[in-house]
Enzyme design. Structure first.
Site, short mmCIF file in Angstrom:
data_model
loop_
_atom_site.label_atom_id
_atom_site.label_comp_id
_atom_site.label_asym_id
_atom_site.label_seq_id
_atom_site.Cartn_x
_atom_site.Cartn_y
_atom_site.Cartn_z
N PRO B 20 0.80 -1.23 0.00
CA PRO B 20 0.00 0.00 0.00
C PRO B 20 0.84 1.28 0.00
O PRO B 20 2.04 1.24 0.28
CB PRO B 20 -0.79 -0.10 1.31
CG PRO B 20 0.08 -0.92 2.22
CD PRO B 20 0.85 -1.87 1.33
N CYS B 21 0.17 2.40 -0.29
CA CYS B 21 0.78 3.73 -0.16
C CYS B 21 0.96 4.00 1.33
O CYS B 21 0.08 3.64 2.10
CB CYS B 21 -0.11 4.82 -0.74
SG CYS B 21 -0.47 4.64 -2.50
N PRO B 22 2.00 4.67 1.78
CA PRO B 22 3.10 5.18 0.93
C PRO B 22 4.29 4.23 0.87
O PRO B 22 5.33 4.59 0.35
CB PRO B 22 3.50 6.47 1.68
CG PRO B 22 3.30 6.12 3.14
CD PRO B 22 2.17 5.13 3.18
N MET B 23 4.13 2.99 1.40
CA MET B 23 5.29 2.08 1.41
C MET B 23 5.75 1.75 0.00
O MET B 23 6.95 1.55 -0.24
CB MET B 23 4.94 0.78 2.17
CG MET B 23 5.11 0.88 3.68
SD MET B 23 6.62 1.74 4.18
CE MET B 23 7.85 0.50 3.78
N ASN B 53 -0.48 8.18 -6.90
CA ASN B 53 0.59 8.77 -6.08
C ASN B 53 2.00 8.54 -6.59
O ASN B 53 2.81 9.46 -6.64
CB ASN B 53 0.49 8.23 -4.65
CG ASN B 53 -0.80 8.65 -3.98
OD1 ASN B 53 -1.32 9.72 -4.26
ND2 ASN B 53 -1.33 7.79 -3.13
#
Ligand code: SF4
Ligand code: SF4
Ligand code: SF4
Lengths: 329, 87
Positions: B20-23, B53
């Site tokens: 997932p964001c932001p990983m 993103n």
């Protein structure tokens, strides 16, 4: 030499004069809250340090960040008011306002450093505050600047709000037909045409700019940028959702929009009536006519509000209950 | 549909579908930093938020996305690492 008594009397008189100007009597007798001016919620660290120093010396070492971004020094003695003002002035820190007038503009980070921002909200908040701060209106008059349609500062709930928007434009020759833009658009405004180029349905587009940011090859680029204008919103016991009244208003028209809105409000608003309530009483088409002189064909019509792009900005269900805009002759 | 630039060989590959964001961006960034200027990193990403993103962040750091193509699930980006000065 002043006696303590006369000093106190003068301070009280001063507080009366300036109650409307950023000094708020507290429930504790003789104590006031000093509201500091910070357009867009931004200030230098030097001013912030001074506010902290003053809070330590004249208050109880407490500062409250007001809901509209002004640092407020709590528990200041009424009799110390002059000294507090003088100390803050040393670093150029001015006092904010309360009461029936143009209030300090709020703003998010905007395009200067927020990755989502399309408009220079910080610059405009300072410009608007410099120009209109303290001018009297029938009731309080709040303005805010959001850098994009995500609208963190809540232009839709403000007397007059500006919201950054962008019209994406495709540079065909750079496009590799990857389709990312089509998939990222949350409003189903983009589709691939027969030549596998993305085409935009302007009626569905909410001008968020997600397609521009995510296009890997910079084929989708910003076309026009400007501001959506919202008017008549407020919080309070009887909240009001603002009317979207104009789109893609360029930066250099923003101050004219504020001026025209305040002029109209002064002419038509009753004392103690927020501009949203004035619309309730006299309708909004008169204001739209005045605004048209400033924004021209940026003015939104009844038909515009029926398009997906604008319907989707209303809170759930509200679009259908919203008053119709008339045709202006 | 594959675009021509995709045929350039990637020096490194990373599959961030399911991250997932932001990983996903953090991992992309770290992996890019291990590469030399001009080398290519292939990144696989989920549809939706990640595609909203990550490409923007890649561009903002000065790297160049030389190709992008949809997969059955998600997207493939080919990113050319920028020189440190560009970042
Ligand atoms: S309104 Fe847009 S630009 Fe402003 S803080 Fe929110 S996301 Fe960022
Ligand atoms: S600006 Fe936003 S709503 Fe308009 S086409 Fe691009 S992604 Fe869709
Ligand atoms: S994301 Fe950019 S390159 Fe890909 S289809 Fe859209 S405009 Fe073309």
């Amino acid at each position: 030499m002043d006696t303590d008594k006369s000093k106190e009397q003068r301070a009280e008189q001063r507080a009366e004069e300036l109650k409307a100007g950023g000094f708020i009597p507290q429930r504790q007798r003789g104590k006031i809250t000093v509201r500091c001016k910070a357009p867009g919620g931004r200030m230098t660290s030097e001013r912030l340090a001074k506010i902290a120093e003053v809070a330590q010396e004249y208050g109880q070492g407490l500062v409250h960040l007001s809901v509209r971004m002004s640092p407020e020094i709590l528990y200041v003695e009424l009799s110390d008011l002059d000294d507090v003002v003088r100390e803050l002035e040393e670093v150029g820190q001015e006092i904010a306002s309360c009461g029936k007038r143009f209030r300090v503009s709020t703003a998010c980070g905007g395009c200067e450093y927020n990755p989502n921002g399309w408009t220079d909200t910080q610059r405009l908040a300072v410009q608007a505050t410099d120009r209109f701060f303290g001018q009297e209106t029938p009731h309080k008059f709040k303005t805010t600047f959001s850098g994009c349609v995500i609208d963190c500062p809540r232009a839709r709930e403000t007397d007059l709000g500006f919201q950054g928007m962008v019209s994406p434009r495709l540079e065909d020759e750079k496009c590799t037909n990857c389709g990312i833009c089509v998939r990222v658009c949350r409003d189903e405004a983009l589709t691939m045409d027969a030549k596998e180029l993305p085409v935009r349905d302007a009626d569905r587009c909410t001008s968020c700019g997600d397609c521009i940011k995510s296009c890997p090859l910079d084929a989708m680029v910003p076309g026009r940028t400007g501001h959506a204008v919202y008017v008549g919103g407020k919080h309070g016991k009887h909240p009001h959702v603002a009317y979207p009244v104009a789109q893609l208003v360029p930066d250099d028209t923003v101050m004219d929009v504020i001026e025209a809105t305040m002029d109209w409000y002064r002419q038509h608003g009753n004392t103690g009536e927020r501009i949203g309530n004035t619309f309730d009483r006299v309708g909004i088409d008169g204001f739209r006519r005045a605004l048209r002189d400033v924004v021209g064909d940026g003015l939104l019509t009844a038909e515009d509000l029926q398009k997906h792009g604008w319907r989707s900005v209303f809170y759930r269900g509200l679009a259908d209950t919203f008053p119709q805009y008339g045709a202006l002759d | 549909m594959e675009s021509r630039a995709m045929e350039r060989q990637a020096d490194e590959k990373i599959d961030l579908r399911g991250t997932p964001c932001p990983m996903n961006w953090v991992k992309t960034k770290l992996r890019l930093e291990e590469l030399k200027q001009g080398q290519l990193l292939e990144v696989l990403l989920d549809d939706g938020e990640p595609m909203r993103n990550v490409p923007g962040s890649v561009k903002a750091e000065g790297h160049r996305i030389v190709a992008a193509a949809p997969l059955e699930h998600g997207f493939r980006l080919l990113i050319e690492r920028a020189g440190d000065a560009a970042q």
